[in-house]
Design a protein around this motif. Structure first.
Motif, short mmCIF file in Angstrom:
data_model
loop_
_atom_site.label_atom_id
_atom_site.label_comp_id
_atom_site.label_asym_id
_atom_site.label_seq_id
_atom_site.Cartn_x
_atom_site.Cartn_y
_atom_site.Cartn_z
N SER A 3 0.93 -1.10 0.09
CA SER A 3 0.64 -0.27 -0.02
C SER A 3 1.06 1.00 0.08
N ALA A 4 1.86 1.23 0.49
CA ALA A 4 2.64 2.73 1.04
C ALA A 4 3.72 2.66 -0.76
N ALA A 5 3.74 1.70 -1.34
CA ALA A 5 4.16 1.63 -2.81
C ALA A 5 3.97 2.24 -3.72
N LEU A 6 2.11 1.51 -3.25
CA LEU A 6 1.10 2.22 -4.87
C LEU A 6 0.78 3.24 -3.87
N TYR A 7 1.09 4.44 -3.25
CA TYR A 7 0.94 5.74 -2.81
C TYR A 7 1.73 6.06 -3.11
N LEU A 8 2.89 5.86 -2.77
CA LEU A 8 3.65 6.90 -3.47
C LEU A 8 4.09 7.25 -4.65
N SER A 9 3.72 5.37 -5.59
CA SER A 9 3.58 5.92 -7.43
C SER A 9 2.03 6.41 -7.76
N ARG A 10 1.35 6.64 -6.40
CA ARG A 10 -0.07 7.02 -6.84
C ARG A 10 0.71 9.27 -6.97
N ARG A 11 0.80 9.08 -5.91
CA ARG A 11 1.63 10.98 -5.77
C ARG A 11 2.99 11.29 -6.54
N SER A 12 3.44 10.28 -6.99
CA SER A 12 4.81 11.31 -7.75
C SER A 12 4.23 10.97 -8.84
N LEU A 13 3.45 10.41 -9.80
CA LEU A 13 2.49 10.73 -10.40
C LEU A 13 1.76 11.87 -11.05
N ALA A 14 0.88 11.64 -9.73
CA ALA A 14 0.18 13.00 -10.02
C ALA A 14 1.37 14.22 -9.97
N ASN A 15 1.55 14.11 -9.01
CA ASN A 15 3.40 15.96 -8.65
C ASN A 15 3.42 15.58 -10.10
N ALA A 16 4.13 14.37 -10.37
CA ALA A 16 4.84 14.62 -12.30
C ALA A 16 4.34 15.30 -13.04
N THR A 17 3.01 15.09 -13.00
CA THR A 17 1.89 15.42 -14.52
C THR A 17 1.63 16.77 -13.78
N ARG A 18 2.04 17.50 -12.42
CA ARG A 18 0.94 18.74 -11.92
C ARG A 18 2.38 19.03 -12.85
N ARG A 19 3.24 19.06 -12.08
CA ARG A 19 4.83 19.76 -12.89
C ARG A 19 4.38 20.02 -14.26
N ARG A 20 4.49 19.33 -14.87
CA ARG A 20 5.08 19.40 -16.41
C ARG A 20 3.80 20.67 -16.84
N LEU A 21 2.74 19.56 -16.41
CA LEU A 21 1.31 20.64 -16.59
C LEU A 21 1.61 22.16 -16.74
N ALA A 22 1.87 22.79 -15.09
CA ALA A 22 2.78 24.16 -14.78
C ALA A 22 3.23 24.76 -16.03
N ARG A 23 4.33 23.70 -16.89
CA ARG A 23 5.65 24.18 -18.10
C ARG A 23 5.03 24.95 -18.88
N LEU A 24 3.39 23.68 -19.27
CA LEU A 24 2.79 24.92 -20.34
C LEU A 24 2.45 26.18 -20.77
N ARG A 25 3.08 27.08 -19.50
CA ARG A 25 2.59 27.83 -19.25
C ARG A 25 4.02 29.04 -20.28
N GLN A 26 4.78 28.43 -20.22
CA GLN A 26 6.36 28.84 -20.65
C GLN A 26 6.63 28.36 -22.57
N PRO A 27 6.24 29.28 -23.25
CA PRO A 27 5.46 29.20 -24.92
C PRO A 27 7.03 27.89 -25.35
N LYS A 28 7.99 27.96 -24.86
CA LYS A 28 8.68 26.53 -25.75
C LYS A 28 8.29 24.78 -24.70
N TYR A 29 7.93 24.96 -23.26
CA TYR A 29 7.18 23.58 -22.82
C TYR A 29 5.96 23.53 -24.04
N LEU A 30 4.87 24.71 -24.32
CA LEU A 30 3.94 25.01 -24.73
C LEU A 30 4.11 24.20 -26.22
N ILE A 31 4.76 24.49 -26.86
CA ILE A 31 5.14 23.98 -28.27
C ILE A 31 5.27 22.84 -28.89
N GLY A 32 6.37 22.75 -27.22
CA GLY A 32 6.57 20.91 -27.79
C GLY A 32 5.99 20.27 -27.16
#
Length: 438
Positions: A3-32
């Motif tokens: 359960s701890a491994a699944l929780y960590l994987s789930r939160r890591s995926l969610a945080n990584a996705t949120r961080r990458r979506l936040a990068r889309l505010r920059q034009p170079k990441y949005l174009i890519g």
């Protein structure tokens, strides 16, 4: 623990996705991101004329033979050219928290195995989507799950092989001696298989003369008989769920595949090597590589590669163009720092395609596939090559004080730095083009 491994994987995926979506505010990441979406749409989801949306399965015996041969190639390449780096790479944070926690070695391995299943599943899903042309029918679920099993078994097998190589290195066995030992064993196995197949060889040749499909069917029948069937059984049991035509057949073939995966797990867990030392070393190496890529320079070569560097391609005259000297220096660095695994894999792949092209009446199809692969590789060299070959200013800027002390013009320095990787990539691209249109 699970359960701890699944929780960590789930939160890591969610945080990584949120961080990458936040990068889309920059034009170079949005174009890519937009270009990436268009690329995958063209590769997977675009409408194709005459595309069959049904479940056009792979041929039974022929598909199994090709899968076994491909899996055997991957395993042989790993044992001959693989390194002691474990595929279970731990980050510095994981080594700091997991190895000091009240966990056993088996629990740490279980944690890493569980966390690696999501990337393996996504890789399986993406592979099936690409090769199926975006038509995800119910039968494709079998392909995804079967490929997931194959990837999991390969990951554990690579981990065991890395631990074995590390153990041999600690006992003073050099890489050359290890590879000679592996090649000797493989040669013995190949001779034994050749002796077994000697009586059936006329039958196989006659079947291939009738066509590649008939030849593969005959070869598949031979691979499941006698001693050869016992040798090939683990590979066959692992790939058969991938080739199942329906869910019922897939479920019937699962126990044998689970047995192979379970044996790999037991082999990995019972390894006698000091796993923590290898993991810590791998984490430190990963941290150095990440820091190097983020700073815009090439990651440092491994200790083994630096000790076994290749010989020089030649020597330049003491008098000549400064730009040519700098370009030659960068070409030499790329030659002496590159490994031999990728060229060998490419040569073996081309040889396999050429062999298939020479079989049966449909030889022209194989030649066309070979030419297409060469054209694709030439395009990849042009597009992705500048990102891979970094023996230019991106690597030499760390020695900027030394570069400024050279009695060179800025134009000569920049021209030499750019000319090195351009010469290598131009040679690769033109070589592929000439081979494709020959």
């Amino acid at each position: 623990m699970i359960s701890a491994a699944l929780y960590l994987s789930r939160r890591s995926l969610a945080n990584a996705t949120r961080r990458r979506l936040a990068r889309l505010r920059q034009p170079k990441y949005l174009i890519g991101f937009a270009l990436g979406v268009l690329y995958y749409y063209w590769l997977i989801a675009r409408p194709r004329s005459g595309a069959a949306g049904g479940a056009a399965g792979l041929p039974g015996a022929g598909g199994e033979v090709l899968a076994i041969l491909g899996l055997t190639t991957f395993l042989l390449m790993n044992w001959v050219f693989g390194s002691s780096r474990s595929p279970f790479a731990f980050t510095p944070a994981e080594t700091h928290y997991l190895f000091t926690a009240p966990l056993t070695r088996r629990q740490v391995l279980d944690f890493k195995l569980l966390r690696s299943q999501l990337p393996l599943f996504l890789s399986s899903l993406l592979s099936v989507l690409i090769f199926s042309g975006g038509h995800f029918t119910p039968s494709r679920i079998v392909r995804v799950l079967g490929l997931w099993l194959v990837f999991s078994a390969l990951q554990m097998h690579y981990g065991v092989a890395a631990l074995v190589r590390q153990s041999l290195e600690e006992h003073g066995v050099t890489a050359v001696r290890r590879r000679l030992g592996v090649i000797t064993v493989l040669t013995g196995v190949a001779v034994a298989v050749a002796l077994i197949l000697r009586r059936q060889l006329p039958e196989v040749q006659a079947a291939f003369a009738a066509g590649p499909a008939a030849g593969l069917d005959a070869l598949g029948a031979i691979l499941h008989r006698g001693v050869l069937g016992v040798i090939v059984w683990p590979l066959s049991a692992l790939v058969r769920p991938l080739l199942a035509p329906d869910l019922a057949t897939f479920a019937a073939r699962l126990p044998a595949a689970f047995l192979v995966v379970g044996l790999h797990y037991v082999w990995l867990v019972r390894s006698s090597l000091a796993f923590e030392e290898v993991a810590v070393e791998s984490a430190e190496r990963m941290a150095r590589r990440i820091a190097a890529w983020r700073s815009g320079r090439r990651p440092p070569p491994s200790e083994r590669r630096s000790k076994g560097a290749r010989r020089s391609l030649g020597h330049l005259a003491p008098v000549g163009s400064p730009a040519r000297a700098i370009a030659w220096k960068n070409v030499q660095a790329e030659w002496r720092g590159s490994g031999v695994r990728l060229p060998v894999i490419i040569v073996l792949g081309v040889a396999a395609v050429a062999w298939v092209a020479s079989l049966g009446a449909a030889a022209g199809t194989g030649i066309q596939v070979l030419a297409t692969l060469l054209l694709v590789f030439a395009g990849m060299a042009v597009v992705f090559g500048p990102y891979i070959l970094r023996n230019d200013l991106r690597a030499d800027l760390l020695l900027w004080d030394l570069l400024k002390s050279y009695p060179l013009r800025g134009a000569d320095l920049v021209a030499g730095e750019v000319l090195g990787p351009v010469a290598v990539l131009t040679g690769v691209a033109w070589g592929c083009l000439l081979a494709a249109f020959a």
